[in-house]
Motif scaffolding. Sequence first.
Motif, PDB file in Angstrom:
ATOM      1  N   PHE A 260       0.841  -1.195   0.000  1.00  0.00           N
ATOM      2  CA  PHE A 260       0.000   0.000   0.000  1.00  0.00           C
ATOM      3  C   PHE A 260       0.879   1.248   0.000  1.00  0.00           C
ATOM      4  O   PHE A 260       1.684   1.446   0.902  1.00  0.00           O
TER       5      PHE A 260
ATOM      6  N   GLY B  42       0.961   5.695  -1.262  1.00  0.00           N
ATOM      7  CA  GLY B  42       0.187   6.866  -1.657  1.00  0.00           C
ATOM      8  C   GLY B  42       1.030   7.780  -2.516  1.00  0.00           C
ATOM      9  O   GLY B  42       2.185   7.480  -2.845  1.00  0.00           O
TER      10      GLY B  42
ATOM     11  N   SER C 100       4.220   8.873  -0.454  1.00  0.00           N
ATOM     12  CA  SER C 100       4.900   7.896   0.415  1.00  0.00           C
ATOM     13  C   SER C 100       6.388   8.214   0.490  1.00  0.00           C
ATOM     14  O   SER C 100       7.039   8.435  -0.530  1.00  0.00           O
TER      15      SER C 100
ATOM     16  N   SER D 286       0.152   7.182   4.107  1.00  0.00           N
ATOM     17  CA  SER D 286       0.162   5.741   3.831  1.00  0.00           C
ATOM     18  C   SER D 286       1.081   4.974   4.785  1.00  0.00           C
ATOM     19  O   SER D 286       1.301   3.778   4.601  1.00  0.00           O
TER      20      SER D 286
ATOM     21  N   ILE E 178      -7.338   7.923   2.585  1.00  0.00           N
ATOM     22  CA  ILE E 178      -5.995   7.333   2.544  1.00  0.00           C
ATOM     23  C   ILE E 178      -5.778   6.376   3.704  1.00  0.00           C
ATOM     24  O   ILE E 178      -5.181   5.312   3.548  1.00  0.00           O
TER      25      ILE E 178
ATOM     26  N   GLY F 131      -7.362   3.135   2.885  1.00  0.00           N
ATOM     27  CA  GLY F 131      -6.966   2.534   1.620  1.00  0.00           C
ATOM     28  C   GLY F 131      -8.016   2.647   0.539  1.00  0.00           C
ATOM     29  O   GLY F 131      -8.137   1.758  -0.318  1.00  0.00           O
TER      30      GLY F 131
ATOM     31  N   ARG G  75      -7.964   0.056  -6.071  1.00  0.00           N
ATOM     32  CA  ARG G  75      -7.172  -0.513  -4.979  1.00  0.00           C
ATOM     33  C   ARG G  75      -7.721  -1.880  -4.575  1.00  0.00           C
ATOM     34  O   ARG G  75      -8.932  -2.125  -4.642  1.00  0.00           O
TER      35      ARG G  75
ATOM     36  N   GLU H 101      -5.612  -3.428   0.947  1.00  0.00           N
ATOM     37  CA  GLU H 101      -4.556  -2.413   1.020  1.00  0.00           C
ATOM     38  C   GLU H 101      -4.770  -1.546   2.252  1.00  0.00           C
ATOM     39  O   GLU H 101      -5.830  -0.950   2.431  1.00  0.00           O
TER      40      GLU H 101
ATOM     41  N   ILE I  78      -2.334   0.361   5.901  1.00  0.00           N
ATOM     42  CA  ILE I  78      -1.072   0.517   6.628  1.00  0.00           C
ATOM     43  C   ILE I  78      -0.749  -0.762   7.391  1.00  0.00           C
ATOM     44  O   ILE I  78       0.407  -1.203   7.426  1.00  0.00           O
TER      45      ILE I  78
END
Length: 488
Positions: free
Chosen positions: A195, A197, A200, A228, A251, A254, A266, A270, A272
């Motif tokens: 995962f 973003g 990131s 993320s 976010i 996900g 996605r 997905e 964190i």
Amino acid sequence: MSGALKKYVLWFAQEHVDFRQAEIASLLRIWNIQMNTPANHDPDRPFWLVELQNDEAARKLASRSMSLRCIFELWAYSNQGLTNFHEQLRRHIETNGNTLAPHFEANKSFKITVETYNKHFSQKEKVAKIETMQYLPVEGPVNLKTPDVHYWYIEFWGLDPMDVPEQPYDVLFGRWIADGKRDMINEISLKTRKFIGNTSMDPQLSLLMANQGLVQGGDLVFDPFAGSGSLLVAAAKFGAYVVGADIDYMIVHGKSKPTRVNQKVREKDESIYANLQQYGCGGLFVDVLIADFSRSIWADSILFDSIITDPPYGIREATERIEFKTQRRATAMTEDAVHYPSTSPYQLCQMYKDLLQFSARHLKLGGRLVCWFPMLRKDAGSDVLPRHKCLQLVANSEQPLSGYSSRRLLTYEKISDSEADLNAFEMPETVVENFRERYFTQLAEDNGTRKERRLALRETGRKEAKKRGKQQQPDGKWRFPQDVSRDA
């Protein structure tokens, strides 16, 4: 004590040069290691000559460093030519024969790595360099894959590829002790991460931040702008329990638009937490909360060992906070209806004020805040960095982003928990408050890339529309109020 120290060479990867000193100083603090450097120490060079207590101290230092390629015990160093170098190496072997003898035993395989900086040597030339050291009393077999003893021979030809000297500036030789931990950078690469973003954090910088935050096993680490979760991943890789927060529901859960070019939607898993599970750190995940950092949800009694974060600057990601209204409009929804609160801009000066005051209250004494701070490079000599009486700035490293902008990695350490100083925040507002406006103005002046010019023109268009009395509508377009009412 200094007489008992041994000489070593720290050999660095030549990237993020400005971050080396801060990382090494933090690692020395974590491991409680003493290190001395000579008076002519140059932190911009790819190698440092240092003194450490023993090989074990060198291995500890390398075991977490993202900047180090390796550390080796120094046997000979010369900045006076090759003849002087060979004299020094011969003298070292003769003087320390008893100590070095175990490395030369017949049952010990060996390898010699020839490294040149700023000059290319063919394999034939490298072999010729090795043959000049025939006086080394090695008796064991050569093993190029898994040697028992690994020697390094290095020639340093300066930092300027357009001005290479006729002879190397420095020549070094020593016994390899340990590699740095740079393999961890590839281990948590964004290319294979579950995962990610739009913003990131680069894995190497994430791990550098965790090192500068003095993150250790069992610590509790917080990121108030988690996104993320790249910084949570880095902290967890060093054994810390991690907590995050972010205002962006999409976010955190996900559900935002995919970042990867060829990905249309996605995947359902997905998150964190999925990232931490991917790297074997799922048990260190505490939680990530949907929260507006401008209005703290934390009890005063909660303390973190480290706060590591990358606040939004308003360029690639918006700086937002929940907008609170004191009066309800007559057309407002009923009390029991689902409500998605509107947001308003979160000014940079106020954001960093909240961040430092939060850290002063919620960091343990001796704990660290590590955060990024955006700057225009022409402001480099200005006094623009945020300050707080309870926090001491211990490191300030620059990462250039373009010819006109950069960001600085600021590391603060909590030195006081005085209740009277918890709100003692200082920062010049003139430069920071209008950072976004000054950024796009500078961008237009410097005539950046096509994409950047498009962004600058769009920002200029917004300003002109506001001046003419237009208002931005929910569909994103700018119209005069009377046109909106006419359409209705």
